[in-house]
Design a protein around this motif. Structure first.
Motif, PDB file in Angstrom:
ATOM      1  N   LYS A 115      -8.346   8.684  35.193  1.00  0.00           N
ATOM      2  CA  LYS A 115      -7.141   8.988  34.745  1.00  0.00           C
ATOM      3  C   LYS A 115      -6.377   8.318  35.789  1.00  0.00           C
ATOM      4  CE  LYS A 115      -3.534  12.429  34.073  1.00  0.00           C
ATOM      5  NZ  LYS A 115      -3.068  11.953  32.707  1.00  0.00           N
ATOM      6  N   SER A 116      -6.282   6.785  35.755  1.00  0.00           N
ATOM      7  CA  SER A 116      -5.622   6.130  36.879  1.00  0.00           C
ATOM      8  C   SER A 116      -5.307   4.683  36.172  1.00  0.00           C
ATOM      9  CB  SER A 116      -6.321   6.014  38.203  1.00  0.00           C
ATOM     10  OG  SER A 116      -7.559   5.367  37.910  1.00  0.00           O
ATOM     11  N   PHE A 117      -4.686   3.785  36.811  1.00  0.00           N
ATOM     12  CA  PHE A 117      -4.695   2.534  36.361  1.00  0.00           C
ATOM     13  C   PHE A 117      -5.783   1.657  37.072  1.00  0.00           C
ATOM     14  CE2 PHE A 117      -0.028   3.794  36.331  1.00  0.00           C
ATOM     15  CZ  PHE A 117       0.208   3.277  35.167  1.00  0.00           C
ATOM     16  N   PHE A 118      -6.282   0.549  36.498  1.00  0.00           N
ATOM     17  CA  PHE A 118      -7.605  -0.226  37.066  1.00  0.00           C
ATOM     18  C   PHE A 118      -6.523  -1.229  37.968  1.00  0.00           C
ATOM     19  CE2 PHE A 118      -9.827  -4.166  36.715  1.00  0.00           C
ATOM     20  CZ  PHE A 118     -11.248  -3.529  37.410  1.00  0.00           C
ATOM     21  N   SER A 119      -6.982  -1.049  39.291  1.00  0.00           N
ATOM     22  CA  SER A 119      -6.185  -1.626  40.294  1.00  0.00           C
ATOM     23  C   SER A 119      -7.150  -2.191  41.348  1.00  0.00           C
ATOM     24  CB  SER A 119      -4.923  -1.202  40.694  1.00  0.00           C
ATOM     25  OG  SER A 119      -5.763   0.071  41.502  1.00  0.00           O
ATOM     26  N   VAL A 120      -6.520  -2.766  42.308  1.00  0.00           N
ATOM     27  CA  VAL A 120      -7.447  -3.306  43.524  1.00  0.00           C
ATOM     28  C   VAL A 120      -7.922  -1.994  44.246  1.00  0.00           C
ATOM     29  CG1 VAL A 120      -6.155  -5.495  43.660  1.00  0.00           C
ATOM     30  CG2 VAL A 120      -5.332  -3.686  44.880  1.00  0.00           C
ATOM     31  N   GLU A 121      -7.427  -1.067  43.931  1.00  0.00           N
ATOM     32  CA  GLU A 121      -7.826   0.095  44.700  1.00  0.00           C
ATOM     33  C   GLU A 121      -8.853   0.783  43.962  1.00  0.00           C
ATOM     34  OE1 GLU A 121      -4.390  -0.095  44.299  1.00  0.00           O
ATOM     35  OE2 GLU A 121      -4.082  -0.833  46.285  1.00  0.00           O
ATOM     36  N   SER A 122      -9.375   0.290  42.884  1.00  0.00           N
ATOM     37  CA  SER A 122     -10.407   0.847  41.982  1.00  0.00           C
ATOM     38  C   SER A 122     -11.529   0.771  42.558  1.00  0.00           C
ATOM     39  CB  SER A 122     -10.152   0.416  40.483  1.00  0.00           C
ATOM     40  OG  SER A 122      -8.977   0.633  39.902  1.00  0.00           O
ATOM     41  N   HIS A 123     -12.544   1.636  42.137  1.00  0.00           N
ATOM     42  CA  HIS A 123     -13.907   1.408  42.474  1.00  0.00           C
ATOM     43  C   HIS A 123     -14.999   1.018  41.654  1.00  0.00           C
ATOM     44  CE1 HIS A 123     -13.043   2.785  46.484  1.00  0.00           C
ATOM     45  NE2 HIS A 123     -12.407   3.791  45.886  1.00  0.00           N
ATOM     46  N   GLY A 124     -14.292   0.575  40.430  1.00  0.00           N
ATOM     47  CA  GLY A 124     -15.506   0.295  39.172  1.00  0.00           C
ATOM     48  C   GLY A 124     -15.071  -1.204  38.808  1.00  0.00           C
ATOM     49  N   GLN A 125     -15.277  -2.019  39.575  1.00  0.00           N
ATOM     50  CA  GLN A 125     -15.186  -3.495  39.360  1.00  0.00           C
ATOM     51  C   GLN A 125     -16.361  -3.758  38.328  1.00  0.00           C
ATOM     52  OE1 GLN A 125     -14.999  -5.750  42.807  1.00  0.00           O
ATOM     53  NE2 GLN A 125     -13.154  -5.126  43.391  1.00  0.00           N
ATOM     54  N   GLY A 126     -16.319  -4.654  37.190  1.00  0.00           N
ATOM     55  CA  GLY A 126     -17.183  -4.585  36.197  1.00  0.00           C
ATOM     56  C   GLY A 126     -17.555  -5.882  35.971  1.00  0.00           C
ATOM     57  N   ASP A 127     -18.703  -6.074  35.177  1.00  0.00           N
ATOM     58  CA  ASP A 127     -19.165  -7.253  35.268  1.00  0.00           C
ATOM     59  C   ASP A 127     -18.473  -7.815  33.898  1.00  0.00           C
ATOM     60  OD1 ASP A 127     -21.705  -7.422  36.896  1.00  0.00           O
ATOM     61  OD2 ASP A 127     -21.838  -5.533  36.081  1.00  0.00           O
ATOM     62  N   LEU A 128     -18.111  -6.832  32.949  1.00  0.00           N
ATOM     63  CA  LEU A 128     -17.306  -7.330  31.669  1.00  0.00           C
ATOM     64  C   LEU A 128     -16.099  -6.239  31.686  1.00  0.00           C
ATOM     65  CD1 LEU A 128     -16.742  -8.752  28.949  1.00  0.00           C
ATOM     66  CD2 LEU A 128     -18.267  -7.142  28.003  1.00  0.00           C
ATOM     67  N   LEU A 129     -14.841  -6.673  31.652  1.00  0.00           N
ATOM     68  CA  LEU A 129     -13.604  -5.880  31.512  1.00  0.00           C
ATOM     69  C   LEU A 129     -13.403  -6.094  30.014  1.00  0.00           C
ATOM     70  CD1 LEU A 129     -11.592  -6.770  34.463  1.00  0.00           C
ATOM     71  CD2 LEU A 129     -13.523  -5.196  34.475  1.00  0.00           C
ATOM     72  N   THR A 130     -12.942  -4.898  29.303  1.00  0.00           N
ATOM     73  CA  THR A 130     -12.638  -5.031  28.105  1.00  0.00           C
ATOM     74  C   THR A 130     -10.857  -4.478  28.081  1.00  0.00           C
ATOM     75  OG1 THR A 130     -13.525  -2.756  27.394  1.00  0.00           O
ATOM     76  CG2 THR A 130     -14.755  -4.632  26.999  1.00  0.00           C
ATOM     77  N   LEU A 131     -10.259  -5.158  27.202  1.00  0.00           N
ATOM     78  CA  LEU A 131      -8.877  -4.929  27.075  1.00  0.00           C
ATOM     79  C   LEU A 131      -8.546  -4.827  25.595  1.00  0.00           C
ATOM     80  CD1 LEU A 131      -6.488  -4.580  29.080  1.00  0.00           C
ATOM     81  CD2 LEU A 131      -5.939  -6.913  28.754  1.00  0.00           C
ATOM     82  N   ARG A 132      -8.575  -3.867  24.936  1.00  0.00           N
ATOM     83  CA  ARG A 132      -8.625  -3.698  23.431  1.00  0.00           C
ATOM     84  C   ARG A 132      -7.149  -3.121  23.019  1.00  0.00           C
ATOM     85  NH1 ARG A 132     -11.174  -0.233  21.159  1.00  0.00           N
ATOM     86  NH2 ARG A 132     -10.971  -1.138  19.082  1.00  0.00           N
ATOM     87  N   HIS A 133      -6.215  -3.934  22.533  1.00  0.00           N
ATOM     88  CA  HIS A 133      -5.113  -3.507  21.922  1.00  0.00           C
ATOM     89  C   HIS A 133      -4.298  -2.837  23.148  1.00  0.00           C
ATOM     90  CE1 HIS A 133      -6.159  -4.767  17.978  1.00  0.00           C
ATOM     91  NE2 HIS A 133      -7.552  -4.001  18.443  1.00  0.00           N
ATOM     92  N   VAL A 134      -4.263  -3.522  24.126  1.00  0.00           N
ATOM     93  CA  VAL A 134      -3.268  -2.973  25.343  1.00  0.00           C
ATOM     94  C   VAL A 134      -2.156  -4.157  25.456  1.00  0.00           C
ATOM     95  CG1 VAL A 134      -3.250  -2.483  27.776  1.00  0.00           C
ATOM     96  CG2 VAL A 134      -5.157  -1.843  26.244  1.00  0.00           C
ATOM     97  N   LEU A 135      -2.822  -5.676  25.579  1.00  0.00           N
ATOM     98  CA  LEU A 135      -1.996  -6.361  26.027  1.00  0.00           C
ATOM     99  C   LEU A 135      -0.709  -6.923  25.326  1.00  0.00           C
ATOM    100  CD1 LEU A 135      -2.123  -8.785  28.252  1.00  0.00           C
ATOM    101  CD2 LEU A 135      -3.139 -10.407  26.728  1.00  0.00           C
ATOM    102  N   GLU A 136      -0.616  -6.351  23.912  1.00  0.00           N
ATOM    103  CA  GLU A 136       0.488  -6.641  23.061  1.00  0.00           C
ATOM    104  C   GLU A 136       1.411  -5.588  23.522  1.00  0.00           C
ATOM    105  OE1 GLU A 136      -2.455  -4.321  20.321  1.00  0.00           O
ATOM    106  OE2 GLU A 136      -2.415  -5.627  22.062  1.00  0.00           O
ATOM    107  N   HIS A 137       1.179  -4.478  24.173  1.00  0.00           N
ATOM    108  CA  HIS A 137       2.172  -3.553  24.772  1.00  0.00           C
ATOM    109  C   HIS A 137       2.761  -3.909  25.938  1.00  0.00           C
ATOM    110  CE1 HIS A 137       0.853  -0.621  21.724  1.00  0.00           C
ATOM    111  NE2 HIS A 137      -0.209  -1.219  21.689  1.00  0.00           N
ATOM    112  N   ILE A 138       2.104  -4.754  26.720  1.00  0.00           N
ATOM    113  CA  ILE A 138       2.609  -4.951  27.927  1.00  0.00           C
ATOM    114  C   ILE A 138       3.583  -6.195  28.260  1.00  0.00           C
ATOM    115  CG2 ILE A 138       1.583  -5.791  30.308  1.00  0.00           C
ATOM    116  CD1 ILE A 138       0.514  -3.196  29.481  1.00  0.00           C
ATOM    117  N   PRO A 139       4.784  -5.912  28.933  1.00  0.00           N
ATOM    118  CA  PRO A 139       5.731  -7.040  29.115  1.00  0.00           C
ATOM    119  C   PRO A 139       5.107  -8.004  30.077  1.00  0.00           C
ATOM    120  CG  PRO A 139       6.899  -5.000  29.428  1.00  0.00           C
ATOM    121  CD  PRO A 139       5.329  -4.614  29.083  1.00  0.00           C
ATOM    122  N   SER A 140       5.300  -9.244  30.349  1.00  0.00           N
ATOM    123  CA  SER A 140       4.896 -10.202  31.081  1.00  0.00           C
ATOM    124  C   SER A 140       3.364 -10.185  31.048  1.00  0.00           C
ATOM    125  CB  SER A 140       5.399  -9.841  32.587  1.00  0.00           C
ATOM    126  OG  SER A 140       6.652  -9.868  32.495  1.00  0.00           O
TER     127      SER A 140
END
Length: 347
Positions: A115-140
């Motif tokens: 329950k957090s944002f994915f950020s530089v403080e995260s400990h779950g850096q992945g080999d593949l990130l998935t961003l499904r139906h998120v980007l259309e909601h994000i300014p900039s």
């Protein structure tokens, strides 16, 4: 917010709304310049789960198989950024994929979702990130992707899935335009922005979605391309045709005795909300197979959402069932009386 339903008709009728003023910036990206973030809140009342449909489950299975193609081994980690209720994480793990998710609005108890944002403080850096139906909601959105890449040390791959603006315009799906979506993407937007960094591109879910895989190592090296002065995308004409189709659809519904909507998600909510008052009174209810929506009321229109069995039992032979998404037509018709009159939108 088209996926936030209400417990009473009065609350639904009083739901907040936002405006759309779409324009194209110098890079070609179409966005809503009057987007108002103060009316957009994602919490546990936000219900956008489409997994109850067999057709959508097949789509998710295809996405899972696509993700597996880009993993080097069974130990490779998939990180679902903005995972919502965590359903895609569960699906991946059920297929033997090592997956975790991040979502600040997550309400469940899965040990694989944080329950957090994915950020530089995260400990779950992945080999593949998935961003499904998120980007259309994000300014900039391009700046947001720069941050996602940095949070993953500019390593690995990123799978992006968003609605396809070209599909919306080609099929005149005016009810696929709504305030909650800040951005409207075409494949050319990703190719201009990331160039050779795009290592996979396709259209999915019957052509409604864009699927793109980007090499994160390339993201910080990219420069935004600017459209030439003489570039004419034909967007103005396409949007005018979309508006004409909207008027045509509502005109055709004037002769209907009773209207029932099948689908109380984004498309159905926007369709009902924009319906002229004289026709809106003929919409007696909506049907949706998502239990979280049943017994609630759609924002702005106040249309009640019923369980499939109850809704079908209440149908009159003269009722017009409006099927909001042609991808679900076959499974919907299998639930309806053989001779039930239907209108399938944007075929």
């Amino acid at each position: 917010m088209q996926n936030k339903l209400f417990s009473s008709r009065a609350e639904a009728l009083a739901a907040p709304s936002g405006s759309l003023d779409l324009c194209q910036d110098e890079t070609g990206l179409v966005f809503n310049r009057v987007f108002n973030p103060t009316v957009v809140t994602y919490d546990d009342s936000y219900q956008n789960d489409q997994g109850h449909s067999l057709q959508f489950q097949r789509h998710l299975d295809e996405v899972c198989e696509l993700c597996r193609r880009f993993l080097a081994s069974r130990e490779s980690l998939v990180v679902d950024v903005g995972c919502g209720k965590g359903g895609f994480v569960e699906l991946l793990r059920g297929k033997g994929v090592n997956a975790i998710g991040y979502d600040n609005a997550y309400q469940g108890r899965s040990p694989y979702v944080r329950k957090s944002f994915f950020s530089v403080e995260s400990h779950g850096q992945g080999d593949l990130l998935t961003l499904r139906h998120v980007l259309e909601h994000i300014p900039s959105p391009w700046h947001f992707l720069d941050g996602i890449a940095a949070a993953n040390a500019n390593q690995g791959l990123l799978y992006i899935e968003v609605p396809d603006l070209e599909w919306i315009l080609e099929h005149r799906a005016y009810f696929d335009l709504f305030h909650e979506h800040v951005n409207y993407f075409r494949m050319s937007d990703f190719l201009r922005r990331f160039g050779d960094g795009v290592i996979f591109q396709s259209k999915s879910f019957g052509g409604q979605y864009l699927s793109v895989v980007i090499n994160l190592e390339c993201v910080h090296k990219c420069n935004q391309s600017v459209l030439g002065r003489d570039s004419d995308s034909g967007l103005q004409t396409a949007f005018e045709q979309l508006s004409e189709y909207e008027e045509k659809i509502y005109t055709a519904l004037r002769e209907s005795h009773e209207i029932v909507l099948w689908g109380a998600a984004a498309k159905g909510v926007v369709f009902a909300a924009k319906t002229p008052l004289g026709i809106k009174r003929k919409i007696t209810y909506a049907i949706d197979i998502n239990p979280s929506k049943q017994g609630h009321f759609m924002p702005i229109s106040g249309v009640e959402v019923l369980d499939q069995d109850i809704g079908v039992a209440r149908l009159d032979p003269s009722s017009l069932v409006v099927i909001m998404n042609p991808n679900y037509e076959q499974e919907i018709r299998e639930c309806l009386p053989y001779n039930q009159t239907c209108l399938v939108l944007y075929q």
